[in-house]
Design a protein around this motif. Structure first.
Motif, PDB file in Angstrom:
ATOM      1  N   PHE A   1      48.691  -1.980  20.212  1.00 39.27           N
ATOM      2  CA  PHE A   1      47.995  -1.595  18.988  1.00 39.27           C
ATOM      3  C   PHE A   1      48.403  -0.182  18.593  1.00 39.27           C
ATOM      4  CE2 PHE A   1      44.859  -4.473  21.077  1.00 39.27           C
ATOM      5  CZ  PHE A   1      44.836  -5.475  20.112  1.00 39.27           C
ATOM      6  N   THR A   2      48.243   0.140  17.297  1.00 38.16           N
ATOM      7  CA  THR A   2      48.424   1.505  16.825  1.00 38.16           C
ATOM      8  C   THR A   2      47.066   2.208  16.812  1.00 38.16           C
ATOM      9  OG1 THR A   2      48.036   0.963  14.493  1.00 38.16           O
ATOM     10  CG2 THR A   2      50.304   0.719  15.326  1.00 38.16           C
ATOM     11  N   VAL A   3      47.074   3.528  16.577  1.00 36.95           N
ATOM     12  CA  VAL A   3      45.832   4.284  16.498  1.00 36.95           C
ATOM     13  C   VAL A   3      44.933   3.736  15.394  1.00 36.95           C
ATOM     14  CG1 VAL A   3      44.834   6.534  15.943  1.00 36.95           C
ATOM     15  CG2 VAL A   3      46.793   6.400  17.479  1.00 36.95           C
ATOM     16  N   GLU A   4      45.509   3.458  14.223  1.00 37.87           N
ATOM     17  CA  GLU A   4      44.693   2.986  13.109  1.00 37.87           C
ATOM     18  C   GLU A   4      44.166   1.574  13.352  1.00 37.87           C
ATOM     19  OE1 GLU A   4      45.229   3.842   9.213  1.00 37.87           O
ATOM     20  OE2 GLU A   4      46.025   5.850   9.497  1.00 37.87           O
ATOM     21  N   GLN A   5      44.940   0.720  14.026  1.00 38.74           N
ATOM     22  CA  GLN A   5      44.453  -0.616  14.361  1.00 38.74           C
ATOM     23  C   GLN A   5      43.267  -0.524  15.333  1.00 38.74           C
ATOM     24  OE1 GLN A   5      48.149  -2.268  15.781  1.00 38.74           O
ATOM     25  NE2 GLN A   5      48.484  -3.455  13.899  1.00 38.74           N
ATOM     26  N   LEU A   6      43.364   0.371  16.300  1.00 32.88           N
ATOM     27  CA  LEU A   6      42.257   0.565  17.227  1.00 32.88           C
ATOM     28  C   LEU A   6      41.046   1.149  16.506  1.00 32.88           C
ATOM     29  CD1 LEU A   6      44.183   1.929  20.342  1.00 32.88           C
ATOM     30  CD2 LEU A   6      42.920  -0.235  20.200  1.00 32.88           C
ATOM     31  N   GLY A   7      41.295   1.984  15.502  1.00 30.44           N
ATOM     32  CA  GLY A   7      40.199   2.502  14.692  1.00 30.44           C
ATOM     33  C   GLY A   7      39.476   1.386  13.952  1.00 30.44           C
ATOM     34  N   THR A   8      40.233   0.412  13.453  1.00 31.35           N
ATOM     35  CA  THR A   8      39.639  -0.738  12.768  1.00 31.35           C
ATOM     36  C   THR A   8      38.815  -1.580  13.726  1.00 31.35           C
ATOM     37  OG1 THR A   8      41.463  -0.831  11.174  1.00 31.35           O
ATOM     38  CG2 THR A   8      40.136  -2.823  11.437  1.00 31.35           C
TER      39      THR A   8
ATOM     40  N   THR B   1      42.686   9.805  24.000  1.00 31.46           N
ATOM     41  CA  THR B   1      43.785   9.766  23.032  1.00 31.46           C
ATOM     42  C   THR B   1      44.178  11.171  22.601  1.00 31.46           C
ATOM     43  OG1 THR B   1      42.941   7.638  22.225  1.00 31.46           O
ATOM     44  CG2 THR B   1      44.533   8.788  20.829  1.00 31.46           C
ATOM     45  N   PHE B   2      43.207  12.028  22.306  1.00 26.08           N
ATOM     46  CA  PHE B   2      43.472  13.420  21.935  1.00 26.08           C
ATOM     47  C   PHE B   2      44.231  14.156  23.037  1.00 26.08           C
ATOM     48  CE2 PHE B   2      41.563  17.745  22.631  1.00 26.08           C
ATOM     49  CZ  PHE B   2      42.336  18.426  21.707  1.00 26.08           C
ATOM     50  N   LEU B   3      43.760  14.022  24.271  1.00 28.63           N
ATOM     51  CA  LEU B   3      44.390  14.732  25.389  1.00 28.63           C
ATOM     52  C   LEU B   3      45.798  14.204  25.667  1.00 28.63           C
ATOM     53  CD1 LEU B   3      41.342  14.978  27.839  1.00 28.63           C
ATOM     54  CD2 LEU B   3      42.310  16.800  26.422  1.00 28.63           C
TER      55      LEU B   3
ATOM     56  N   LEU C   1      47.326   1.011  25.626  1.00 29.43           N
ATOM     57  CA  LEU C   1      47.586   0.013  24.588  1.00 29.43           C
ATOM     58  C   LEU C   1      48.512   0.567  23.509  1.00 29.43           C
ATOM     59  CD1 LEU C   1      43.956  -1.434  24.186  1.00 29.43           C
ATOM     60  CD2 LEU C   1      45.889  -2.485  25.389  1.00 29.43           C
ATOM     61  N   ILE C   2      48.320   1.851  23.172  1.00 29.18           N
ATOM     62  CA  ILE C   2      49.182   2.481  22.160  1.00 29.18           C
ATOM     63  C   ILE C   2      50.599   2.644  22.700  1.00 29.18           C
ATOM     64  CG2 ILE C   2      49.585   4.603  20.843  1.00 29.18           C
ATOM     65  CD1 ILE C   2      46.498   4.963  20.810  1.00 29.18           C
TER      66      ILE C   2
ATOM     67  N   ASN D   1      35.324   0.165  28.156  1.00 25.91           N
ATOM     68  CA  ASN D   1      36.632  -0.031  28.787  1.00 25.91           C
ATOM     69  C   ASN D   1      37.764   0.020  27.761  1.00 25.91           C
ATOM     70  OD1 ASN D   1      35.603  -2.410  27.684  1.00 25.91           O
ATOM     71  ND2 ASN D   1      36.410  -3.731  29.295  1.00 25.91           N
ATOM     72  N   LEU D   2      37.525  -0.484  26.561  1.00 22.52           N
ATOM     73  CA  LEU D   2      38.562  -0.438  25.529  1.00 22.52           C
ATOM     74  C   LEU D   2      38.939   0.994  25.176  1.00 22.52           C
ATOM     75  CD1 LEU D   2      40.395  -1.756  23.401  1.00 22.52           C
ATOM     76  CD2 LEU D   2      38.428  -1.815  21.857  1.00 22.52           C
ATOM     77  N   ASP D   3      37.950   1.871  25.075  1.00 21.31           N
ATOM     78  CA  ASP D   3      38.227   3.258  24.700  1.00 21.31           C
ATOM     79  C   ASP D   3      39.039   3.984  25.771  1.00 21.31           C
ATOM     80  OD1 ASP D   3      36.780   3.096  22.244  1.00 21.31           O
ATOM     81  OD2 ASP D   3      34.937   3.191  23.416  1.00 21.31           O
ATOM     82  N   ILE D   4      38.785   3.667  27.034  1.00 19.52           N
ATOM     83  CA  ILE D   4      39.518   4.314  28.127  1.00 19.52           C
ATOM     84  C   ILE D   4      40.963   3.854  28.177  1.00 19.52           C
ATOM     85  CG2 ILE D   4      39.565   4.716  30.619  1.00 19.52           C
ATOM     86  CD1 ILE D   4      37.164   5.933  29.164  1.00 19.52           C
TER      87      ILE D   4
END
Length: 454
Positions: A66-73, A287-289, A60-61, A52-55
């Motif tokens: 959160f930012t992209v890099e924060q979500l990456g962490t 995120t890419f799309l 969130l961004i 669910n977080l990834d969807i």
């Protein structure tokens, strides 16, 4: 108190053996169906409380949470705890009963999701940053999530014999793509209804709590726990690898048949690359799309959901063909799938566009279809075929741990690559990962099957 907790997790003792052949046949059929679908939908709901977080990432961004890099962490942390936890849970699952460890994992994950939804409120109460609390909670979620697959691996090995396992295992493995697809649809609906991002965590949590209670009362453990004979006796099947000595301790079993098993190491290393492709494409697709190709949040979630949707038949077809064409051996099917997967990744990157929505969805579906074959076979079916029955959960936990090292790379690595080299770099890295996975898997070509590890 400790004794009661331990007893709750201990394997369920063997019941009085049933001797009537017709009763055995009827009950075996009934229990196999119940165990299969209990594990199927249970594991699907693990995905409701993890993917669910990834969807919801674009929301969130865009909302500045959160930012992209924060979500990456955050993603890196869950894959770290999930990967290590998967091996630890695997070693524990071999000595525990299936229903207790699986239901506890889903219940715990659901509680974490509830807390995650209230992070903004917790930020005003606790002296920690939002990113730290999110990473910590999602790390705990990873530990809880690691309790999902190992008991399932044990269940599949004890309830289904080697000659049918590739088909049954990959049929069950569609549960993760079933879960990923339907949680994407659920969150797309919640976004369309403008329910707020918090509901993307609260609704899956409610479903997870309800089902974890259901599993406690509905599932069994091994066939012997309900008075049935062992699966190899019932189906008159031969285990590919047999234990040398009956009096080996659990540590001796793990050391010989897992940690020093060269076939398992080859599969584990291949799993790093397979999982990198799986999660670099699945986790970051929306995120890419949305960020690179201009899809709306809802359209990005909808198009990306085609990836797990076609993953369901992709894994099943791979397992069926492995049993039908190669006698249960999986190496050949993995290499075929990986070659087509590499081409699909490149096609998805080149074609993705709001003006070509259906073609984008089709190519996303191709990625899902062809990543699910090696994902299901290499670290699951093949792993169970190159070790003994008593070490099956540990073996699958071992390969799974390496898989989530690859997932860690996909989370932090894809975020870094997309930031510094663009999304083309991400999809090129997926192609290289397919090639490296194929090289590792090819080393098991002559060894897979009935060969005994020494």
């Amino acid at each position: 108190m400790f004794a009661k907790i331990k007893a709750w997790f201990d394997p369920i003792p063997a019941a009085t053996p049933i001797t009537d052949e017709q009763t055995i046949k009827r009950l075996y059929r009934s229990w196999r169906i119940k165990m299969f679908f209990s594990m199927y939908f249970g594991y699907a709901l693990f995905y409701f409380t993890r993917k669910n977080l990834d969807i919801i990432k674009p929301t969130l961004i865009n909302n500045g949470v959160f930012t992209v890099e924060q979500l990456g962490t955050i993603g890196f942390i869950i894959y770290l705890t999930y990967g290590i936890g998967k091996f630890l849970s695997g070693t524990i699952a071999d000595k525990c009963n299936i229903r207790s460890i699986m239901s506890l994992g889903l219940f715990s994950s659901s509680i974490v999701n509830i807390l995650f939804a209230f992070l903004p409120q917790l930020q005003h109460v606790l002296p920690f940053s939002l990113t730290f609390m999110a990473a910590f909670l999602w790390g705990v979620n990873g530990a809880a999530q690691s309790m999902g697959f190992p008991p399932v691996a044990k269940g599949l090995v004890y309830w289904f014999s080697p000659s049918e396992r590739a088909t049954k295992w990959t049929l069950w493995s569609s549960s993760h793509t079933f879960g990923a697809f339907f949680v994407a649809q659920l969150i797309s609906l919640l976004l369309w209804l403008k329910c707020g991002w918090q509901m993307a965590f609260l609704v899956p949590a409610a479903l997870g709590i309800a089902y974890s209670i259901f599993m406690i009362y509905y599932m069994a453990d091994t066939p012997q726990s309900v008075g049935l004979p062992a699966i190899e006796v019932y189906r008159n099947d031969v285990m590919p690898v047999k234990q040398d000595k009956e009096d080996m301790t659990q540590w001796q079993i793990i050391k010989k048949y897992v940690l020093t098993n060269p076939f398992l190491w080859a599969l584990a290393i291949s799993y790093v690359f397979i999982y990198y492709v799986r999660f670099a494409t699945l986790d970051w697709a929306t995120t890419f799309l949305n960020q690179d190709r201009g899809f709306t949040e809802a359209a990005a979630a909808s198009a990306a959901s085609a990836m797990p949707f076609l993953g369901m038949p992709g894994g099943i077809v791979a397992g069926y063909l492995a049993d039908r064409w190669f006698g249960g051996r999986c190496t050949q099917m993995n290499l075929i799938y990986l070659a087509i997967l590499a081409a699909s990744c490149w096609g998805f990157y080149k074609v993705a566009s709001p003006n070509a929505f259906w073609m984008t969805a089709v190519l996303a579906a191709f990625i899902g279809f062809f990543v699910d074959g090696p994902q299901n076979l290499a670290g699951g079916v093949q792993a169970s075929r190159v070790t003994i029955q008593k070490a099956a959960a540990a073996a699958c936990g071992f390969t799974g741990m390496f898989g989530y090292f690859g997932a860690m790379l996909s989370s932090k690595g894809a975020a870094y690559i997309s930031t510094h080299y663009g999304w083309q770099g991400v999809y090129v890295s997926c192609i290289y990962a397919c090639i490296l996975a194929g090289i590792c898997i090819a080393t098991t070509w002559k060894k897979e099957g009935g060969t005994k590890t020494n």
